[in-house]
Design a protein around this motif. Structure first.
Motif, PDB file in Angstrom:
ATOM      1  N   SER A  62       0.849  -1.181   0.000  1.00 34.44           N
ATOM      2  CA  SER A  62       0.000   0.000   0.000  1.00 34.44           C
ATOM      3  C   SER A  62       0.888   1.235   0.000  1.00 34.44           C
ATOM      4  N   THR A  63       0.549   2.198  -0.828  1.00 38.30           N
ATOM      5  CA  THR A  63       1.396   3.375  -0.959  1.00 38.30           C
ATOM      6  C   THR A  63       0.546   4.538  -1.433  1.00 38.30           C
ATOM      7  N   SER A  64       1.132   5.722  -1.458  1.00 36.62           N
ATOM      8  CA  SER A  64       0.426   6.904  -1.948  1.00 36.62           C
ATOM      9  C   SER A  64       0.412   6.919  -3.467  1.00 36.62           C
ATOM     10  N   SER A  65      -0.633   7.516  -4.023  1.00 39.76           N
ATOM     11  CA  SER A  65      -0.712   7.659  -5.471  1.00 39.76           C
ATOM     12  C   SER A  65      -1.152   9.070  -5.809  1.00 39.76           C
ATOM     13  N   VAL A  66      -0.837   9.481  -7.017  1.00 39.98           N
ATOM     14  CA  VAL A  66      -1.298  10.769  -7.525  1.00 39.98           C
ATOM     15  C   VAL A  66      -1.800  10.541  -8.940  1.00 39.98           C
ATOM     16  N   SER A  67      -2.938  11.148  -9.285  1.00 38.85           N
ATOM     17  CA  SER A  67      -3.500  10.952 -10.612  1.00 38.85           C
ATOM     18  C   SER A  67      -3.881  12.291 -11.211  1.00 38.85           C
ATOM     19  N   PHE A  68      -3.992  12.283 -12.529  1.00 41.25           N
ATOM     20  CA  PHE A  68      -4.276  13.509 -13.250  1.00 41.25           C
ATOM     21  C   PHE A  68      -5.208  13.204 -14.414  1.00 41.25           C
ATOM     22  N   ALA A  69      -6.247  14.010 -14.579  1.00 43.40           N
ATOM     23  CA  ALA A  69      -7.157  13.899 -15.715  1.00 43.40           C
ATOM     24  C   ALA A  69      -7.278  15.272 -16.355  1.00 43.40           C
ATOM     25  N   ALA A  70      -7.011  15.347 -17.653  1.00 42.47           N
ATOM     26  CA  ALA A  70      -7.043  16.636 -18.334  1.00 42.47           C
ATOM     27  C   ALA A  70      -8.454  17.190 -18.428  1.00 42.47           C
ATOM     28  N   GLY A  71      -9.433  16.312 -18.673  1.00 46.41           N
ATOM     29  CA  GLY A  71     -10.807  16.771 -18.798  1.00 46.41           C
ATOM     30  C   GLY A  71     -10.950  17.790 -19.909  1.00 46.41           C
ATOM     31  N   THR A  83      -3.554   0.307  -3.221  1.00 46.02           N
ATOM     32  CA  THR A  83      -3.110  -0.988  -2.707  1.00 46.02           C
ATOM     33  C   THR A  83      -3.007  -1.966  -3.862  1.00 46.02           C
ATOM     34  N   VAL A  84      -1.873  -2.648  -3.956  1.00 42.80           N
ATOM     35  CA  VAL A  84      -1.633  -3.628  -5.007  1.00 42.80           C
ATOM     36  C   VAL A  84      -1.374  -4.974  -4.347  1.00 42.80           C
ATOM     37  N   VAL A  85      -2.168  -5.981  -4.714  1.00 46.45           N
ATOM     38  CA  VAL A  85      -2.080  -7.314  -4.117  1.00 46.45           C
ATOM     39  C   VAL A  85      -1.730  -8.322  -5.198  1.00 46.45           C
ATOM     40  N   GLY A  86      -0.762  -9.188  -4.921  1.00 44.93           N
ATOM     41  CA  GLY A  86      -0.463 -10.285  -5.819  1.00 44.93           C
ATOM     42  C   GLY A  86      -1.397 -11.453  -5.545  1.00 44.93           C
ATOM     43  N   VAL A  87      -2.448 -11.589  -6.355  1.00 47.44           N
ATOM     44  CA  VAL A  87      -3.430 -12.654  -6.134  1.00 47.44           C
ATOM     45  C   VAL A  87      -2.827 -14.012  -6.499  1.00 47.44           C
ATOM     46  N   ALA A  89       0.217 -15.824  -9.722  1.00 51.11           N
ATOM     47  CA  ALA A  89       1.332 -15.491 -10.606  1.00 51.11           C
ATOM     48  C   ALA A  89       0.917 -14.648 -11.796  1.00 51.11           C
ATOM     49  N   ASP A  90      -0.370 -14.660 -12.157  1.00 48.96           N
ATOM     50  CA  ASP A  90      -0.825 -13.960 -13.350  1.00 48.96           C
ATOM     51  C   ASP A  90      -1.850 -12.868 -13.063  1.00 48.96           C
ATOM     52  N   THR A  91      -2.081 -12.541 -11.796  1.00 50.15           N
ATOM     53  CA  THR A  91      -3.132 -11.590 -11.457  1.00 50.15           C
ATOM     54  C   THR A  91      -2.671 -10.658 -10.348  1.00 50.15           C
ATOM     55  N   ILE A  92      -2.906  -9.349 -10.540  1.00 58.13           N
ATOM     56  CA  ILE A  92      -2.762  -8.402  -9.452  1.00 58.13           C
ATOM     57  C   ILE A  92      -4.102  -7.714  -9.243  1.00 58.13           C
ATOM     58  N   ARG A  93      -4.375  -7.358  -8.005  1.00 54.19           N
ATOM     59  CA  ARG A  93      -5.631  -6.685  -7.641  1.00 54.19           C
ATOM     60  C   ARG A  93      -5.285  -5.285  -7.153  1.00 54.19           C
ATOM     61  N   ILE A  94      -5.868  -4.295  -7.792  1.00 60.95           N
ATOM     62  CA  ILE A  94      -5.603  -2.904  -7.442  1.00 60.95           C
ATOM     63  C   ILE A  94      -6.838  -2.302  -6.798  1.00 60.95           C
ATOM     64  N   THR A  95      -6.640  -1.657  -5.659  1.00 66.27           N
ATOM     65  CA  THR A  95      -7.699  -0.893  -5.002  1.00 66.27           C
ATOM     66  C   THR A  95      -7.261   0.563  -4.977  1.00 66.27           C
ATOM     67  N   GLN A  96      -8.017   1.411  -5.659  1.00 64.28           N
ATOM     68  CA  GLN A  96      -7.670   2.821  -5.752  1.00 64.28           C
ATOM     69  C   GLN A  96      -8.941   3.645  -5.784  1.00 64.28           C
ATOM     70  N   ASN A  97      -9.016   4.622  -4.883  1.00 65.75           N
ATOM     71  CA  ASN A  97     -10.180   5.510  -4.821  1.00 65.75           C
ATOM     72  C   ASN A  97     -11.475   4.714  -4.624  1.00 65.75           C
ATOM     73  N   GLY A  98     -11.389   3.638  -3.825  1.00 73.34           N
ATOM     74  CA  GLY A  98     -12.548   2.829  -3.510  1.00 73.34           C
ATOM     75  C   GLY A  98     -12.926   1.805  -4.552  1.00 73.34           C
ATOM     76  N   GLU A  99     -12.194   1.739  -5.662  1.00 69.57           N
ATOM     77  CA  GLU A  99     -12.514   0.811  -6.738  1.00 69.57           C
ATOM     78  C   GLU A  99     -11.527  -0.355  -6.739  1.00 69.57           C
ATOM     79  N   ILE A 100     -12.050  -1.578  -6.862  1.00 71.85           N
ATOM     80  CA  ILE A 100     -11.222  -2.777  -6.888  1.00 71.85           C
ATOM     81  C   ILE A 100     -11.223  -3.352  -8.300  1.00 71.85           C
ATOM     82  N   SER A 101     -10.031  -3.629  -8.834  1.00 75.64           N
ATOM     83  CA  SER A 101      -9.905  -4.147 -10.192  1.00 75.64           C
ATOM     84  C   SER A 101      -8.869  -5.254 -10.219  1.00 75.64           C
ATOM     85  N   ASP A 102      -9.207  -6.380 -10.844  1.00 76.15           N
ATOM     86  CA  ASP A 102      -8.266  -7.478 -11.046  1.00 76.15           C
ATOM     87  C   ASP A 102      -7.699  -7.400 -12.454  1.00 76.15           C
TER      88      ASP A 102
END
Length: 304
Positions: A62-71, A83-87, A89-102
């Motif tokens: 788990s670490t800090s992140s910064v993002s930018f959108a030009a809009g 937060t980045v989790v190694g699920v 050998a072929d999958t990582i799970r990212i949780t950022q801004n309340g959203e979870i993505s595999d």
């Protein structure tokens, strides 16, 4: 905003999630590195014959992140944790801004399209005990929500091992945009500099030279658009981390400017041999043609 999509898709396709190859086996096998920020994600080419599953599976950082959108205007920022989790050998799970993505491994990057949103993660800069990463989140239904998210994962140093003084030569890399007279242009951001730390105190200081270049147009136009700006870094260390203000020593585009640019980062490796983190550029300048707003973010990485 149209330039954001090809940058993320094409750039991430060339990125390898390479992490900190040489130190991975030591961390996993013996716990030799006194880190508190999880394990860097790494490629399969690891000293000692380690594999990607050795470096990734069951590991969480788990670490800090910064993002930018030009809009459609001057740009918008988000700064929060990732937060980045190694699920496996072929999958990582990212949780950022309340959203979870595999995300699934594709070559040496990680990629997934979920509910018409594409997620792509790859390495931006590779160190020994730390690497910087770019996470492209491309929302095909609402392009203004598309973002480039930057973060750092590494084995941060046990504060007890930070002794004496250290000077780090750093490189930075990022993107942003510039708003001039109602016209927005996309920017590539890069630069270099020196960050100094006095571990006997909490003092952190240094200087950065930041270059912004128009990412649109032909080679000559891009070269002609390059601007250099100087920052004086003044910050405070707490444990293995630090925060700093980046005070302008000269403006990117004009004679007078107001800057709210900042940096935050950590010291990495067994004895603090490397430094890395994230930064934000947020500047309003006054030129002969009116106000110029420059916004963006970057990751930086350096070594003694």
């Amino acid at each position: 905003m149209k330039k954001l999509i090809p940058y993320v898709v094409m750039g991430a396709g060339a990125m390898a999630l390479a992490g900190c190859g040489a130190s991975v086996v030591d961390v996993v096998g013996t716990g030799a590195v006194n880190g508190t920020n999880g394990l860097p994600f790494a490629s399969g080419d690891v000293t000692g014959g380690g594999t990607l599953s050795t470096a990734v599976t069951d590991r969480t950082a788990s670490t800090s992140s910064v993002s930018f959108a030009a809009g459609t205007g001057g740009g918008s920022f988000q700064q929060n944790s990732i937060t980045v989790v190694g699920v496996d050998a072929d999958t990582i799970r990212i949780t950022q801004n309340g959203e979870i993505s595999d995300l699934k491994k594709v070559g040496q990057s990680y990629d997934a399209t979920i509910d018409n949103v594409r997620h792509v993660v790859g390495v931006s800069q590779q160190g020994t005990a730390v690497s910087t990463y770019e996470y492209g989140r491309i929302d095909f239904e609402n392009l203004q929500d598309s973002r480039i998210i930057r973060f750092v994962i590494g084995n941060d140093t046990n504060p007890a091992n930070l002794i004496g003084n250290a000077s780090y030569a750093v490189q930075l890399k990022g993107t942003g945009n510039q708003l001039t007279n109602g016209t927005v242009r996309s920017l590539n951001i890069d630069g270099d500099g020196t960050i100094n730390a006095n571990f006997a105190t909490t003092a952190v200081n240094g200087n950065l030279t930041v270059r912004t270049r128009n990412s649109e147009g032909n080679t000559a136009e891009i070269a002609a658009s390059a601007r250099n700006g100087g920052f004086s870094i003044t910050g405070t260390r707490s444990g293995a981390g630090f925060t700093a203000n980046a005070t302008r020593t000269d403006c990117l585009v004009a004679e007078a400017c107001v800057s709210k640019s900042t940096l935050s980062g950590n010291f990495y490796g067994q004895t603090g041999g490397e430094i890395a983190g994230i930064g934000v550029i947020d500047e309003t300048a006054t030129s002969t043609t009116g106000l110029v707003e420059t916004k963006g973010n970057f990751t930086f990485l350096g070594a003694q």
